[in-house]
Write a protein that holds these residues in place. Structure first.
Motif, mmCIF file in Angstrom:
data_model
loop_
_atom_site.group_PDB
_atom_site.id
_atom_site.type_symbol
_atom_site.label_atom_id
_atom_site.label_comp_id
_atom_site.label_asym_id
_atom_site.label_seq_id
_atom_site.Cartn_x
_atom_site.Cartn_y
_atom_site.Cartn_z
ATOM 1 N N LEU A 1 0.426 -75.309 -107.460
ATOM 2 C CA LEU A 1 1.589 -74.894 -106.683
ATOM 3 C C LEU A 1 1.221 -73.826 -105.656
ATOM 4 C CD1 LEU A 1 4.664 -74.747 -106.155
ATOM 5 C CD2 LEU A 1 4.794 -73.066 -108.010
ATOM 6 N N ILE A 2 0.417 -72.867 -106.047
ATOM 7 C CA ILE A 2 0.115 -71.742 -105.158
ATOM 8 C C ILE A 2 -0.577 -72.231 -103.891
ATOM 9 C CG2 ILE A 2 -1.077 -69.541 -104.949
ATOM 10 C CD1 ILE A 2 1.367 -69.648 -106.887
ATOM 11 N N ARG A 3 -1.539 -73.111 -104.048
ATOM 12 C CA ARG A 3 -2.248 -73.634 -102.872
ATOM 13 C C ARG A 3 -1.284 -74.341 -101.932
ATOM 14 N NH1 ARG A 3 -7.439 -77.805 -103.092
ATOM 15 N NH2 ARG A 3 -7.784 -77.931 -100.834
ATOM 16 N N ALA A 4 -0.357 -75.122 -102.486
ATOM 17 C CA ALA A 4 0.603 -75.844 -101.654
ATOM 18 C C ALA A 4 1.532 -74.876 -100.927
ATOM 19 C CB ALA A 4 1.401 -76.809 -102.519
ATOM 20 N N VAL A 5 1.982 -73.828 -101.610
ATOM 21 C CA VAL A 5 2.879 -72.850 -100.989
ATOM 22 C C VAL A 5 2.167 -72.135 -99.848
ATOM 23 C CG1 VAL A 5 4.113 -70.677 -101.376
ATOM 24 C CG2 VAL A 5 4.287 -72.526 -103.052
ATOM 25 N N VAL A 6 0.944 -71.734 -100.065
ATOM 26 C CA VAL A 6 0.177 -71.046 -99.020
ATOM 27 C C VAL A 6 0.004 -71.957 -97.810
ATOM 28 C CG1 VAL A 6 -2.083 -70.084 -98.450
ATOM 29 C CG2 VAL A 6 -0.974 -69.488 -100.626
ATOM 30 N N GLY A 7 -0.216 -73.240 -98.062
ATOM 31 C CA GLY A 7 -0.381 -74.177 -96.967
ATOM 32 C C GLY A 7 0.871 -74.328 -96.123
ATOM 33 N N VAL A 8 2.018 -74.216 -96.741
ATOM 34 C CA VAL A 8 3.283 -74.323 -96.003
ATOM 35 C C VAL A 8 3.592 -73.037 -95.246
ATOM 36 C CG1 VAL A 8 5.796 -74.495 -96.281
ATOM 37 C CG2 VAL A 8 4.295 -76.087 -97.490
ATOM 38 N N LEU A 9 3.323 -71.897 -95.862
ATOM 39 C CA LEU A 9 3.685 -70.622 -95.255
ATOM 40 C C LEU A 9 2.862 -70.296 -94.018
ATOM 41 C CD1 LEU A 9 4.235 -68.343 -98.365
ATOM 42 C CD2 LEU A 9 5.937 -68.947 -96.648
ATOM 43 N N GLY A 10 1.568 -70.466 -94.109
ATOM 44 C CA GLY A 10 0.720 -70.126 -92.986
ATOM 45 C C GLY A 10 0.587 -68.620 -92.807
ATOM 46 N N PRO A 11 -0.205 -68.211 -91.812
ATOM 47 C CA PRO A 11 -0.523 -66.772 -91.612
ATOM 48 C C PRO A 11 0.552 -66.042 -90.826
ATOM 49 C CG PRO A 11 -1.709 -68.094 -90.029
ATOM 50 C CD PRO A 11 -0.932 -69.074 -90.877
ATOM 51 N N VAL A 12 1.727 -65.837 -91.436
ATOM 52 C CA VAL A 12 2.807 -65.105 -90.774
ATOM 53 C C VAL A 12 2.899 -63.724 -91.411
ATOM 54 C CG1 VAL A 12 5.266 -65.146 -90.176
ATOM 55 C CG2 VAL A 12 4.003 -67.292 -90.407
ATOM 56 N N ASP A 13 3.302 -62.711 -90.638
ATOM 57 C CA ASP A 13 3.296 -61.349 -91.162
ATOM 58 C C ASP A 13 4.648 -60.886 -91.685
ATOM 59 O OD1 ASP A 13 4.682 -61.081 -88.843
ATOM 60 O OD2 ASP A 13 3.367 -59.574 -87.954
ATOM 61 N N GLU A 14 5.618 -61.817 -91.839
ATOM 62 C CA GLU A 14 6.934 -61.438 -92.360
ATOM 63 C C GLU A 14 6.899 -61.368 -93.890
ATOM 64 O OE1 GLU A 14 10.305 -63.222 -89.618
ATOM 65 O OE2 GLU A 14 8.830 -64.750 -90.123
ATOM 66 N N GLY A 15 7.873 -60.635 -94.468
ATOM 67 C CA GLY A 15 7.912 -60.430 -95.903
ATOM 68 C C GLY A 15 8.149 -61.706 -96.684
ATOM 69 N N PHE A 16 7.404 -61.855 -97.761
ATOM 70 C CA PHE A 16 7.517 -63.036 -98.606
ATOM 71 C C PHE A 16 7.708 -62.570 -100.053
ATOM 72 C CE2 PHE A 16 4.962 -66.072 -101.309
ATOM 73 C CZ PHE A 16 5.966 -67.018 -101.419
ATOM 74 N N GLY A 17 8.771 -63.060 -100.695
ATOM 75 C CA GLY A 17 9.062 -62.653 -102.053
ATOM 76 C C GLY A 17 8.845 -63.783 -103.036
ATOM 77 N N PHE A 18 8.480 -63.413 -104.241
ATOM 78 C CA PHE A 18 8.371 -64.401 -105.322
ATOM 79 C C PHE A 18 9.062 -63.826 -106.550
ATOM 80 C CE2 PHE A 18 4.697 -61.651 -105.827
ATOM 81 C CZ PHE A 18 4.601 -61.452 -107.195
ATOM 82 N N GLU A 19 9.455 -64.699 -107.458
ATOM 83 C CA GLU A 19 10.143 -64.282 -108.678
ATOM 84 C C GLU A 19 9.117 -63.867 -109.737
ATOM 85 O OE1 GLU A 19 14.313 -66.678 -108.781
ATOM 86 O OE2 GLU A 19 12.576 -67.771 -109.551
ATOM 87 N N PRO A 20 9.037 -62.606 -110.074
ATOM 88 C CA PRO A 20 8.043 -62.200 -111.070
ATOM 89 C C PRO A 20 8.290 -62.823 -112.440
ATOM 90 C CG PRO A 20 9.530 -60.386 -110.532
ATOM 91 C CD PRO A 20 9.803 -61.470 -109.540
#
Length: 362
Positions: free
Chosen positions: A84-103
């Protein structure tokens, strides 16, 4: 953006987007199963929602492709088998805006992978934004919980006929689950608590092979699950004639529970609701025998916001579902708990569990 959709889940996603803006987040990865279901209707074992201000992306694998597509026709569907993590990173790309995840929805290791895979991007554990939305239920959610409560009440009435000398806690717990399913529930909301005699002094006793005997207290705490939503109720009865001490303690707990329900209204804090129950028992000199919170919120999870315990300051709003469940537990003697499930209304509340609270001597 998502197209117009009468599904209330779309409105929930839009409400969450507004919360993202307030939290200075451009995106949120939702991985906690109850939150995923709340926002999408997806009930599979592997699914995650990435919500951005202008996009909705859903990650799953081939097992659930059709199921996910049926619930999120407007979303970008990404197959992410095993990573999942690899797929999420691939969608997000190198943007500098805040990104949250559910701990609460990721392992520590996956959280660290997110941080390392998005260098330069603010990656932060998000506050419980979805849980905040889930606290107040809409009419369809309340209807599902009410149906689950109805099934629980019916099954309680059924299993009273099984209370006879020699039946074991484990046998009765199995019957509770089986009968809930037979009546149409998805299953039990949680592992039923069935406790006889002195074992009822354990608030969350796990059923074992202890047989029922004459004069025993019988504590039954269980619930049904309907459309993913849970009910929860506890009743305590006696096999045979109750002793004077059993009667006294039962009446004490019933008065404490009545005091809690009388206090339940919009605007009360969880701490004040807890105090309404607890003071009755404390005044009888048994405050130390009441060892757990007086209740909890309920919905897609058995225990969710709001908290109903000492020090809880959050105010309870109309549309919130809570339990009210004081108890007294005396080691070597037994325990008594009475628990109802109620929905808070603008003018007070409605109790959804309708099983009698008179002391039953069977």
């Amino acid at each position: 953006m998502e197209a117009d959709d009468p599904d209330p889940r779309r409105e929930r996603r839009q409400a969450l987007r507004a919360l993202l803006a307030q939290a200075d987040l451009a995106a949120l990865l939702v991985t906690k199963p109850a939150n995923v279901r709340y926002l999408t209707g997806f009930a599979g074992s592997y699914g995650a929602l990435l919500l951005l201000h202008d996009r909705t992306v859903f990650f799953t694998d081939r097992r659930y492709e059709r199921h996910a597509a049926g619930h999120l026709a407007e979303a970008e569907l990404v197959m992410a088998p095993g990573d999942l993590i690899r797929a999420v990173v691939g969608v997000l790309g190198p943007v500098d805006e805040g990104f949250g995840f559910e701990p609460a929805g990721l392992t520590w290791g996956d959280g660290q992978r997110l941080l390392l895979s998005l260098p330069g991007r603010p990656v932060v554990p998000a506050p419980p934004l979805v849980e905040e939305l889930r606290e107040v239920k809409d009419d369809s959610e309340v209807a599902s919980v009410a149906e689950a409560a109805r099934l629980g009440t019916e099954v309680f009435d059924e299993v009273l006929g099984m209370l006879r000398p020699g039946v074991t806690e484990r046998e009765l717990a199995v019957e509770l689950e089986l009968r809930l399913r037979r009546r149409g529930a998805e299953g039990a909301a949680f592992d039923p608590i069935v406790a006889f005699g002195e074992q009822s002094a354990e608030p969350h006793h796990r059923p074992n092979d202890r047989p029922l005997g004459r004069g025993d207290l019988v504590k039954l705490d269980f619930g049904a699950r309907v459309d993913g939503y849970c009910s929860d109720m506890t009743r305590t009865v006696v096999l045979g004639r109750a002793s004077e001490r059993q009667r006294e303690l039962y009446e004490l707990v019933r008065r404490a529970q009545a005091a809690g329900l009388a206090a339940l209204r919009p605007g009360i804090s969880g701490g004040a609701l807890d105090r309404a129950c607890r003071e009755v028992i404390a005044q009888a000199g048994l405050g130390g025998a009441f060892s757990h919170p007086s209740g909890h919120g309920i919905g897609l999870e058995v225990h969710e916001a709001p908290k109903v315990r000492a020090g809880a300051n959050g105010r309870i709003s109309p549309g919130t579902l809570v339990t009210v469940e004081p108890g007294v537990y005396l080691p070597g003697f037994g325990g008594i708990r009475i628990e109802d499930l109620a929905v808070v209304r603008p003018g007070g509340h409605d109790v959804l569990t309708t099983a009698t609270k008179e002391l039953l001597e069977l």
